[in-house]
Design an enzyme around this catalytic site. Sequence first.
Site, PDB file in Angstrom:
ATOM      1  N   TYR A  60       0.843  -1.201   0.000  1.00 32.52           N
ATOM      2  CA  TYR A  60       0.000   0.000   0.000  1.00 32.52           C
ATOM      3  C   TYR A  60       0.880   1.255   0.000  1.00 32.52           C
ATOM      4  O   TYR A  60       0.739   2.139  -0.857  1.00 32.52           O
ATOM      5  CB  TYR A  60      -0.928  -0.025   1.225  1.00 32.52           C
ATOM      6  CG  TYR A  60      -1.595   1.284   1.509  1.00 32.52           C
ATOM      7  CD1 TYR A  60      -2.367   1.910   0.528  1.00 32.52           C
ATOM      8  CD2 TYR A  60      -1.449   1.924   2.735  1.00 32.52           C
ATOM      9  CE1 TYR A  60      -2.974   3.134   0.775  1.00 32.52           C
ATOM     10  CE2 TYR A  60      -2.052   3.138   2.990  1.00 32.52           C
ATOM     11  CZ  TYR A  60      -2.811   3.741   2.014  1.00 32.52           C
ATOM     12  OH  TYR A  60      -3.395   4.951   2.257  1.00 32.52           O
ATOM     13  N   GLY A 103       3.129  -6.173   8.177  1.00 28.58           N
ATOM     14  CA  GLY A 103       3.204  -4.869   7.504  1.00 28.58           C
ATOM     15  C   GLY A 103       3.084  -3.679   8.434  1.00 28.58           C
ATOM     16  O   GLY A 103       3.272  -2.547   8.007  1.00 28.58           O
TER      17      GLY A 103
END
Length: 326
Positions: A139, A279
């Site tokens: 992202y 993440g």
Amino acid sequence: MKLVVTGGAGYVGSVCADALLEAGHKVVIIDDFSTGNPDAVPSGAELVAGTIDDVIDEVLAAGDVDGVLHFAARSLVGESMEDPAEYWHYNLGVSLTLLDAMRRHDVKSLVFSSTAATYGEPDQVPIEETAPTHPTNPYGATKLAIDYAITSYCNAYGLAATSLRYFNVAGAHGSIGENHKTETHLIPLVLQVAMGYRDKIFVFGDDWPTQDGTCIRDYIHIRDLADAHILALESNVAGEHRIFNLGSGDGYSVLEVIEMCREVTGHSIPAEVAPRRAGDPAVLVASSEKIKRELGWDPSRTELRRIVEDAWAFTQELGDKSHAAR
Ligand code: UFG
């Protein structure tokens, strides 16, 4: 000004569109409703339902567009780890389509919705815009790649652009708040426990290198964030790509957020420690000094209590509405 807002049915896009209308601008929203919510489209905005690929030419060809605010994106850290292709195609691919359409139709001003996830695990906190960018998830990587594209379009084609790197956006603006189809964000999930929709909140890791072992984030009120977009738009400079962080400057751990939600809601909110989420960086706290200094941004809703109170009022209102609809 006549402004195109992509993703204007999303949480951030809809609040910004509303703020633009309040400031007297004309707003055309493009949204494909893949994650957006039709109820969030502010009355007073024109809506073009469809993907950017399909409708951007028609919208920009209508003429007189002074600028674009680009919010449409996939924006979940965890999901981006599992399905990076979706993130590269949707975020980077669609943004390039938009930039090229803006070039074709001579639309010269852009405000881009970016993220603290472009920095990754920071060497220094609070994070300044000069910090190295090493995203820890796809992202953040897609948003960083778009920033590189924007910079080169500014240099070569005279685009005027500002990227706003949001830290953790939260709270609500009246009847618009976080109402994602798939909710993964901490504050709305905790408030769902208080509403009785969930039994407990999972705390993703208590072995991070922080004081209480849980991740620290910088929560920024959605309406303060919207104000920054208007300031950015009104001061965009041809040929320049400016990048600003947007946060409140204070870090709160996951446990501190849960505790604040307990205080605001009066609910015990059971919490259970679960494994770390892939993440996640341990600490993300912004320095927003640059935008305060250069654009005079003056956030007024920086207290976590205020942010949670507004989110709670919205969550209760949403609960009442869905109860009434049943
Ligand atoms: N968390 C939990 N339990 C949950 C949900 C979240 O412990 O059920 C934790 C996360 O692990 C993280 C913190 O709460 O440590 C905040 O998580 P969010 O999912 O609310 O937000 P993120 O920090 O992952 O991401 C948000 C935006 C990103 C942005 C980032 C920048 O979604 O777009 O903030 O700070 F990049």
